[in-house]
Design a protein around this motif. Structure first.
Motif, PDB file in Angstrom:
ATOM      1  N   UNK A 126       0.831  -1.191   0.000  1.00  0.00           N
ATOM      2  CA  UNK A 126       0.000   0.000   0.000  1.00  0.00           C
ATOM      3  C   UNK A 126       0.868   1.244   0.000  1.00  0.00           C
ATOM      4  N   UNK A 127       0.221   2.369   0.215  1.00  0.00           N
ATOM      5  CA  UNK A 127       0.952   3.628   0.113  1.00  0.00           C
ATOM      6  C   UNK A 127       1.296   4.257   1.455  1.00  0.00           C
ATOM      7  N   UNK A 128       0.569   3.922   2.500  1.00  0.00           N
ATOM      8  CA  UNK A 128       0.719   4.635   3.762  1.00  0.00           C
ATOM      9  C   UNK A 128       1.857   4.151   4.637  1.00  0.00           C
ATOM     10  N   UNK A 129       2.278   5.016   5.522  1.00  0.00           N
ATOM     11  CA  UNK A 129       3.308   4.714   6.523  1.00  0.00           C
ATOM     12  C   UNK A 129       2.664   4.744   7.900  1.00  0.00           C
ATOM     13  N   UNK A 130       3.255   4.048   8.818  1.00  0.00           N
ATOM     14  CA  UNK A 130       2.771   4.049  10.196  1.00  0.00           C
ATOM     15  C   UNK A 130       3.183   5.354  10.876  1.00  0.00           C
ATOM     16  N   UNK A 131       2.216   6.038  11.447  1.00  0.00           N
ATOM     17  CA  UNK A 131       2.502   7.276  12.171  1.00  0.00           C
ATOM     18  C   UNK A 131       2.487   7.070  13.675  1.00  0.00           C
ATOM     19  N   UNK A 168      10.399  -1.271  14.569  1.00  0.00           N
ATOM     20  CA  UNK A 168      10.737  -0.079  13.787  1.00  0.00           C
ATOM     21  C   UNK A 168      11.093  -0.490  12.359  1.00  0.00           C
ATOM     22  N   UNK A 169      10.601   0.258  11.389  1.00  0.00           N
ATOM     23  CA  UNK A 169      10.896  -0.005   9.978  1.00  0.00           C
ATOM     24  C   UNK A 169       9.942  -0.984   9.321  1.00  0.00           C
ATOM     25  N   UNK A 200       6.903  -0.667   8.663  1.00  0.00           N
ATOM     26  CA  UNK A 200       6.013   0.003   7.710  1.00  0.00           C
ATOM     27  C   UNK A 200       6.670   0.258   6.357  1.00  0.00           C
ATOM     28  N   UNK A 201       7.931  -0.081   6.222  1.00  0.00           N
ATOM     29  CA  UNK A 201       8.605   0.029   4.921  1.00  0.00           C
ATOM     30  C   UNK A 201       8.636  -1.328   4.219  1.00  0.00           C
ATOM     31  N   UNK A 202       8.090  -2.363   4.872  1.00  0.00           N
ATOM     32  CA  UNK A 202       8.156  -3.727   4.353  1.00  0.00           C
ATOM     33  C   UNK A 202       6.820  -4.268   3.864  1.00  0.00           C
ATOM     34  N   UNK A 203       5.801  -3.445   3.825  1.00  0.00           N
ATOM     35  CA  UNK A 203       4.471  -3.920   3.471  1.00  0.00           C
ATOM     36  C   UNK A 203       4.435  -4.696   2.171  1.00  0.00           C
ATOM     37  N   UNK A 204       3.780  -5.840   2.206  1.00  0.00           N
ATOM     38  CA  UNK A 204       3.702  -6.688   1.025  1.00  0.00           C
ATOM     39  C   UNK A 204       2.269  -6.982   0.604  1.00  0.00           C
ATOM     40  N   UNK A 205       1.308  -6.503   1.401  1.00  0.00           N
ATOM     41  CA  UNK A 205      -0.092  -6.784   1.095  1.00  0.00           C
ATOM     42  C   UNK A 205      -0.960  -5.662   1.633  1.00  0.00           C
ATOM     43  N   UNK A 206      -2.216  -5.676   1.183  1.00  0.00           N
ATOM     44  CA  UNK A 206      -3.207  -4.722   1.669  1.00  0.00           C
ATOM     45  C   UNK A 206      -4.437  -5.496   2.110  1.00  0.00           C
ATOM     46  N   UNK A 207      -4.921  -5.168   3.292  1.00  0.00           N
ATOM     47  CA  UNK A 207      -6.151  -5.740   3.825  1.00  0.00           C
ATOM     48  C   UNK A 207      -7.053  -4.558   4.152  1.00  0.00           C
ATOM     49  N   UNK A 208      -8.051  -4.332   3.320  1.00  0.00           N
ATOM     50  CA  UNK A 208      -8.862  -3.134   3.488  1.00  0.00           C
ATOM     51  C   UNK A 208      -7.970  -1.920   3.335  1.00  0.00           C
ATOM     52  N   UNK A 254       4.584 -16.377  11.494  1.00  0.00           N
ATOM     53  CA  UNK A 254       3.149 -16.421  11.769  1.00  0.00           C
ATOM     54  C   UNK A 254       2.629 -15.105  12.339  1.00  0.00           C
ATOM     55  N   UNK A 255       3.506 -14.114  12.486  1.00  0.00           N
ATOM     56  CA  UNK A 255       3.086 -12.820  13.019  1.00  0.00           C
ATOM     57  C   UNK A 255       2.682 -11.882  11.885  1.00  0.00           C
ATOM     58  N   UNK A 256       1.499 -11.345  12.014  1.00  0.00           N
ATOM     59  CA  UNK A 256       0.984 -10.367  11.073  1.00  0.00           C
ATOM     60  C   UNK A 256       1.142  -8.990  11.714  1.00  0.00           C
ATOM     61  N   UNK A 257       1.741  -8.089  10.980  1.00  0.00           N
ATOM     62  CA  UNK A 257       1.869  -6.691  11.400  1.00  0.00           C
ATOM     63  C   UNK A 257       1.090  -5.862  10.386  1.00  0.00           C
ATOM     64  N   UNK A 258       0.219  -4.995  10.887  1.00  0.00           N
ATOM     65  CA  UNK A 258      -0.592  -4.171   9.993  1.00  0.00           C
ATOM     66  C   UNK A 258      -0.646  -2.749  10.527  1.00  0.00           C
ATOM     67  N   UNK A 259      -0.739  -1.802   9.623  1.00  0.00           N
ATOM     68  CA  UNK A 259      -0.845  -0.397   9.998  1.00  0.00           C
ATOM     69  C   UNK A 259      -1.737   0.307   9.005  1.00  0.00           C
TER      70      UNK A 259
END
Length: 153
Positions: free
Chosen positions: A98-103, A111-112, A114-122, A131-136
């Motif tokens: 996606x386009x956004x960064x974690x604020x 840390x960092x 939010x520069x590794x995003x590989x998917x978009x959920x909503x 097995x850990x999902x990180x979302x922002x």
């Protein structure tokens, strides 16, 4: 004239002391100000998280465990961490960053990430690490989703 030098020196030292005190306390004041508009919670499951708070994304699987959630109470910025037993993206998520960064920041959100995003959920950007999902979610993406009529929180 001899009495002016100690007064001027005293004022200079005192002023310097005030500047040092302000520099030392300013970060705490900023943290307090920003922190008063945040909510954070931990849940044992995705189902519990969604029942407890409407803003937790509906795409989070009910069977997710060790859910951690942090949100801005004055906008759409969000952080989410959950453990997924199968280590696979939740249903409805799409590959592609996606386009956004974690604020927001949290000690449980590396840390960092939010520069590794590989998917978009909503309106969320997502990365899986084992097995850990990180979302922002970025506030601007949240606003766009709301304007588009998305039912994603």
């Amino acid at each position: 004239m001899a009495t002016k030098k100690p007064v001027v020196l005293g004022l200079a030292v005192g002023g310097l002391g005030l500047l040092v005190a302000a520099a030392l306390t300013m970060p705490q004041v900023v943290d307090w100000y920003q922190g008063r508009h945040l909510a954070e919670a931990e849940y044992s499951s995705g189902s519990e998280a969604k029942k407890s708070r409407d803003s937790v994304p509906r795409w989070l699987p009910d069977e997710a465990t060790a859910v951690k959630y942090r949100m801005s109470t004055t906008g759409g910025d969000r952080l989410l961490k959950a453990t997924l037993a199968d280590g696979k993206l939740p249903a409805g998520c799409k590959q592609g960053a996606g386009s956004g960064r974690a604020h927001l920041r949290a000690d449980w959100f590396p840390k960092g990430t939010d520069k590794e995003g590989t998917a978009a959920c909503g309106a969320y950007n997502v990365v899986l690490k084992g097995t850990d999902l990180y979302a922002w979610q970025d506030h601007a993406d949240w606003v766009k989703a709301k304007q588009a009529g998305s039912d994603a929180p």
